[in-house]
Design a protein around this motif. Structure first.
Motif, PDB file in Angstrom:
ATOM      1  N   THR A 126      78.953  34.171  29.498  1.00  0.00           N
ATOM      2  CA  THR A 126      77.998  34.732  28.699  1.00  0.00           C
ATOM      3  C   THR A 126      77.640  36.399  29.370  1.00  0.00           C
ATOM      4  O   THR A 126      78.450  36.415  30.707  1.00  0.00           O
ATOM      5  CB  THR A 126      76.658  33.820  28.695  1.00  0.00           C
ATOM      6  OG1 THR A 126      76.196  33.822  30.161  1.00  0.00           O
ATOM      7  CG2 THR A 126      76.875  32.578  28.266  1.00  0.00           C
ATOM      8  N   CYS A 175      79.045  32.303  33.886  1.00  0.00           N
ATOM      9  CA  CYS A 175      79.716  31.389  33.446  1.00  0.00           C
ATOM     10  C   CYS A 175      78.992  29.952  33.269  1.00  0.00           C
ATOM     11  O   CYS A 175      78.267  29.572  34.187  1.00  0.00           O
ATOM     12  CB  CYS A 175      81.227  30.904  33.782  1.00  0.00           C
ATOM     13  SG  CYS A 175      82.163  32.129  33.096  1.00  0.00           S
ATOM     14  N   GLU A 176      78.959  29.156  32.162  1.00  0.00           N
ATOM     15  CA  GLU A 176      78.341  27.764  32.197  1.00  0.00           C
ATOM     16  C   GLU A 176      79.467  26.706  31.894  1.00  0.00           C
ATOM     17  O   GLU A 176      80.215  27.021  30.858  1.00  0.00           O
ATOM     18  CB  GLU A 176      77.195  27.867  31.268  1.00  0.00           C
ATOM     19  CG  GLU A 176      77.487  28.388  29.969  1.00  0.00           C
ATOM     20  CD  GLU A 176      75.983  28.675  29.186  1.00  0.00           C
ATOM     21  OE1 GLU A 176      74.939  28.644  29.708  1.00  0.00           O
ATOM     22  OE2 GLU A 176      76.302  28.546  27.844  1.00  0.00           O
ATOM     23  N   PHE A 180      79.622  22.775  30.203  1.00  0.00           N
ATOM     24  CA  PHE A 180      78.884  21.715  29.456  1.00  0.00           C
ATOM     25  C   PHE A 180      79.755  20.884  28.650  1.00  0.00           C
ATOM     26  O   PHE A 180      81.121  21.196  28.411  1.00  0.00           O
ATOM     27  CB  PHE A 180      77.805  22.678  28.511  1.00  0.00           C
ATOM     28  CG  PHE A 180      78.421  23.525  27.454  1.00  0.00           C
ATOM     29  CD1 PHE A 180      78.500  23.144  26.286  1.00  0.00           C
ATOM     30  CD2 PHE A 180      78.579  24.852  27.894  1.00  0.00           C
ATOM     31  CE1 PHE A 180      79.160  24.044  25.347  1.00  0.00           C
ATOM     32  CE2 PHE A 180      79.053  25.632  26.981  1.00  0.00           C
ATOM     33  CZ  PHE A 180      79.283  25.342  25.716  1.00  0.00           C
ATOM     34  N   SER A 188      73.730  22.819  30.847  1.00  0.00           N
ATOM     35  CA  SER A 188      74.757  23.673  31.251  1.00  0.00           C
ATOM     36  C   SER A 188      74.657  23.571  32.834  1.00  0.00           C
ATOM     37  O   SER A 188      73.676  23.747  33.229  1.00  0.00           O
ATOM     38  CB  SER A 188      74.710  25.058  30.527  1.00  0.00           C
ATOM     39  OG  SER A 188      73.472  25.707  30.714  1.00  0.00           O
ATOM     40  N   GLN A 189      75.758  23.719  33.360  1.00  0.00           N
ATOM     41  CA  GLN A 189      75.925  24.084  34.811  1.00  0.00           C
ATOM     42  C   GLN A 189      76.251  25.546  35.145  1.00  0.00           C
ATOM     43  O   GLN A 189      77.493  25.886  34.497  1.00  0.00           O
ATOM     44  CB  GLN A 189      76.595  23.065  35.421  1.00  0.00           C
ATOM     45  CG  GLN A 189      76.301  21.884  35.300  1.00  0.00           C
ATOM     46  CD  GLN A 189      77.349  20.734  35.824  1.00  0.00           C
ATOM     47  OE1 GLN A 189      78.354  21.076  36.576  1.00  0.00           O
ATOM     48  NE2 GLN A 189      77.201  19.342  35.518  1.00  0.00           N
ATOM     49  N   ALA A 190      75.943  26.218  36.028  1.00  0.00           N
ATOM     50  CA  ALA A 190      76.112  27.548  36.257  1.00  0.00           C
ATOM     51  C   ALA A 190      77.580  27.387  37.322  1.00  0.00           C
ATOM     52  O   ALA A 190      77.452  26.816  38.182  1.00  0.00           O
ATOM     53  CB  ALA A 190      75.321  28.496  36.861  1.00  0.00           C
ATOM     54  N   CYS A 204      82.906  32.571  37.302  1.00  0.00           N
ATOM     55  CA  CYS A 204      83.692  32.627  36.261  1.00  0.00           C
ATOM     56  C   CYS A 204      85.198  32.907  36.712  1.00  0.00           C
ATOM     57  O   CYS A 204      85.290  33.619  37.507  1.00  0.00           O
ATOM     58  CB  CYS A 204      83.311  33.959  35.217  1.00  0.00           C
ATOM     59  SG  CYS A 204      81.536  33.739  34.753  1.00  0.00           S
ATOM     60  N   ARG A 261      85.336  31.275  25.470  1.00  0.00           N
ATOM     61  CA  ARG A 261      85.030  29.973  26.255  1.00  0.00           C
ATOM     62  C   ARG A 261      86.419  29.376  26.187  1.00  0.00           C
ATOM     63  O   ARG A 261      87.403  29.580  25.748  1.00  0.00           O
ATOM     64  CB  ARG A 261      84.246  28.846  25.355  1.00  0.00           C
ATOM     65  CG  ARG A 261      84.681  28.639  24.037  1.00  0.00           C
ATOM     66  CD  ARG A 261      83.555  27.753  23.708  1.00  0.00           C
ATOM     67  NE  ARG A 261      83.976  27.240  22.049  1.00  0.00           N
ATOM     68  CZ  ARG A 261      83.079  26.517  21.631  1.00  0.00           C
ATOM     69  NH1 ARG A 261      82.071  26.291  21.888  1.00  0.00           N
ATOM     70  NH2 ARG A 261      83.422  26.122  20.147  1.00  0.00           N
TER      71      ARG A 261
END
Length: 145
Positions: free
Chosen positions: A65, A69-70, A72, A82-84, A87, A96
């Motif tokens: 994003t 990045c996340e 999930f 979601s986990q950060a 990236c 993605r």
């Protein structure tokens, strides 16, 4: 003395052997399951007590994003928190990476040509592996006594 390599035809022998093997396999299968329709194979396995194999319902994603990045998963209508994470350098905003079996696919709505198989990011693989491992996998068999 054997003829030169250009005059040999091992392909014909190989094709004949493969065709003979295929016919034998089809003959064996046809004689064993003559009364069972092929579309009913899954039901036959379930009737014997062995469950038919199924595809997993949970899909793992890494999305980029504007903020980062996340990571999930999606399982039907359920979406995990979601986990950060850091990236991957080749992932652009709006793209993605989806784990599909043992492969990862990059998905891009803006540039469909970038939708290709990629090397799976380690955090994505670790998330799937952690979900696959039973919670008591590391516990001693004697209950810790």
């Amino acid at each position: 003395m054997p003829p030169p390599t250009s005059q040999r035809r091992p392909g014909r022998t190989l094709v004949a052997a493969l065709l003979a093997g295929t016919a034998a396999c089809q003959g064996d299968a046809g004689s064993q399951g003559a009364g069972t329709p092929s579309g009913d194979a899954g039901a036959a396995l379930a009737a014997e007590g062995t469950p038919a194999p199924r595809r997993p319902t949970r899909y793992y994603h890494l999305r980029r994003t504007d903020d980062g990045c996340e990571l999930f998963w999606i399982d039907g209508d359920l979406v995990s928190a979601s986990q950060a994470i850091v990236c991957p350098p080749d992932l652009q905003v709006g793209e993605r990476v989806r784990l599909t079996g043992k492969t990862c696919m990059r998905e891009s709505a803006q540039t469909p040509a970038r939708a290709v198989p990629v090397v799976c990011p380690l955090p994505l693989m670790n998330m799937e592996k952690a979900d696959r491992t039973p919670p008591d996998a590391g516990a001693p068999t004697d209950g810790g006594k």
